[in-house]
Design a protein around this motif. Structure first.
Motif, PDB file in Angstrom:
ATOM      1  N   LYS A   1      29.707  52.626  62.212  1.00 23.94           N
ATOM      2  CA  LYS A   1      30.428  52.281  63.429  1.00 23.94           C
ATOM      3  C   LYS A   1      29.566  51.387  64.316  1.00 23.94           C
ATOM      4  O   LYS A   1      28.375  51.608  64.477  1.00 23.94           O
ATOM      5  N   THR A   2      30.186  50.366  64.898  1.00 23.22           N
ATOM      6  CA  THR A   2      29.470  49.450  65.779  1.00 23.22           C
ATOM      7  C   THR A   2      29.943  49.546  67.225  1.00 23.22           C
ATOM      8  O   THR A   2      29.264  49.077  68.126  1.00 23.22           O
ATOM      9  N   GLU A   3      31.123  50.143  67.435  1.00 23.50           N
ATOM     10  CA  GLU A   3      31.654  50.244  68.791  1.00 23.50           C
ATOM     11  C   GLU A   3      31.018  51.419  69.532  1.00 23.50           C
ATOM     12  O   GLU A   3      30.526  52.365  68.943  1.00 23.50           O
ATOM     13  N   GLY A   4      31.069  51.313  70.860  1.00 24.52           N
ATOM     14  CA  GLY A   4      30.546  52.399  71.678  1.00 24.52           C
ATOM     15  C   GLY A   4      29.030  52.371  71.787  1.00 24.52           C
ATOM     16  O   GLY A   4      28.369  51.406  71.384  1.00 24.52           O
ATOM     17  N   ASN A   5      28.470  53.442  72.334  1.00 28.18           N
ATOM     18  CA  ASN A   5      27.021  53.520  72.519  1.00 28.18           C
ATOM     19  C   ASN A   5      26.287  53.581  71.184  1.00 28.18           C
ATOM     20  O   ASN A   5      26.778  54.138  70.211  1.00 28.18           O
TER      21      ASN A   5
ATOM     22  N   CYS B   1      25.512  56.243  65.913  1.00 30.22           N
ATOM     23  CA  CYS B   1      26.538  56.268  66.958  1.00 30.22           C
ATOM     24  C   CYS B   1      26.391  57.573  67.732  1.00 30.22           C
ATOM     25  O   CYS B   1      25.586  58.440  67.375  1.00 30.22           O
ATOM     26  N   ALA B   2      27.208  57.735  68.770  1.00 27.08           N
ATOM     27  CA  ALA B   2      27.104  58.934  69.599  1.00 27.08           C
ATOM     28  C   ALA B   2      27.414  60.200  68.815  1.00 27.08           C
ATOM     29  O   ALA B   2      26.815  61.255  69.046  1.00 27.08           O
ATOM     30  N   ALA B   3      28.343  60.127  67.875  1.00 26.19           N
ATOM     31  CA  ALA B   3      28.744  61.307  67.114  1.00 26.19           C
ATOM     32  C   ALA B   3      27.673  61.774  66.134  1.00 26.19           C
ATOM     33  O   ALA B   3      27.597  62.960  65.815  1.00 26.19           O
TER      34      ALA B   3
ATOM     35  N   LEU C   1      19.246  56.081  73.738  1.00 29.04           N
ATOM     36  CA  LEU C   1      20.319  55.120  73.944  1.00 29.04           C
ATOM     37  C   LEU C   1      19.748  53.703  74.002  1.00 29.04           C
ATOM     38  O   LEU C   1      18.812  53.420  74.749  1.00 29.04           O
ATOM     39  N   VAL C   2      20.306  52.813  73.201  1.00 25.90           N
ATOM     40  CA  VAL C   2      19.868  51.417  73.200  1.00 25.90           C
ATOM     41  C   VAL C   2      20.536  50.685  74.357  1.00 25.90           C
ATOM     42  O   VAL C   2      21.759  50.714  74.506  1.00 25.90           O
TER      43      VAL C   2
END
Length: 241
Positions: A158-162, A174-176, A184-185
């Motif tokens: 996944k590339t979307e989100g944090n 990813c966050a999950a 956090l980048v």
């Protein structure tokens, strides 16, 4: 056996005896090669100027029994101003050590040679802070070696989100799927990574970063270099201290 012409940047120099010198050259079409410079440390030597660290020069060398000796040398670019500022000098020394340690002997490394030349030029002219120039160089070097994974989650892509980075393993999540200890980048760092990875040539040196973003990018790339390239360089540790 016979003479050969080589052009490249001196990435290491070492005294040999009272007046001789041995240099390591990142040469066009050849890669990293060791050259012997007889009498190059004498003040009146015709080889003195071209065999200094950071110099880009043309050499006529004599090859015999697997060893190269310099017959003639013509300096093309000295990058002298890299020696007149402590920060520029320290970062330039780091880059030469990085290239020396990461480029195998006798294997063409022309893209790295061009990248190093451009990095020295940008650094010498003061276009960007020397530290940022080094970070851009590191990232592009990792990309050229096929070692920098896209900024996507290691687990689900996944590339979307944090986006989070684990400095212990040098992997993105990813966050999950983030791991304990991952951080956090920053958006500015993500944009910097994308900017460099998507561009070629001198265009990679076309942005600035805040001090906070620079610190995170430095940590991220240091972890990447140590884990994915197996490199922890003395010059970087020394100058950071």
């Amino acid at each position: 056996m016979g003479t050969e012409k080589l052009s490249g940047i001196v990435i290491r120099e070492q005294a040999k005896g009272e007046s001789n010198k041995q240099i390591v050259l990142l040469a066009k079409g050849v890669g990293r090669v060791v050259l012997s410079a007889r009498g190059a440390r004498k003040t009146n030597s015709r080889l003195l100027a071209a065999t200094q660290l950071f110099c880009y020069a043309d050499f006529v060398v004599y090859e015999g029994n697997g060893f190269y000796s310099i017959n003639q040398a013509e300096l093309q670019k000295s990058f002298y101003d890299l020696r007149t500022d402590v920060e520029r000098f320290s970062e330039a020394v780091y880059l030469t050590e990085l290239v020396d340690r990461s480029c195998p002997a006798g294997m063409e490394q022309d893209e790295v040679l061009v990248l190093l030349y451009r990095a020295f030029s940008v650094m010498e002219k003061g276009i960007l802070p020397p530290k940022l120039v080094s970070r851009i160089f590191e990232l592009k070097l990792l990309q050229l070696n096929g070692l920098f994974a896209p900024e996507e989650c290691q687990v689900c892509a996944k590339t979307e989100g944090n986006l989070y980075f684990d400095p212990r393993t040098a992997v993105f999540y990813c966050a999950a799927h983030r791991t304990e200890g991952s951080i956090l980048v920053y958006d500015a760092v993500r944009q910097a990574l994308q900017y460099v990875l998507e561009r070629e040539g001198g265009a990679v040196f076309g942005f600035h970063l805040s001090e906070e973003a620079m610190e995170q990018l430095t940590m991220l790339l240091k972890s990447y270099m140590e884990i994915h390239m197996g490199l922890r360089l003395k010059s970087r540790d020394f100058f950071e201290q």
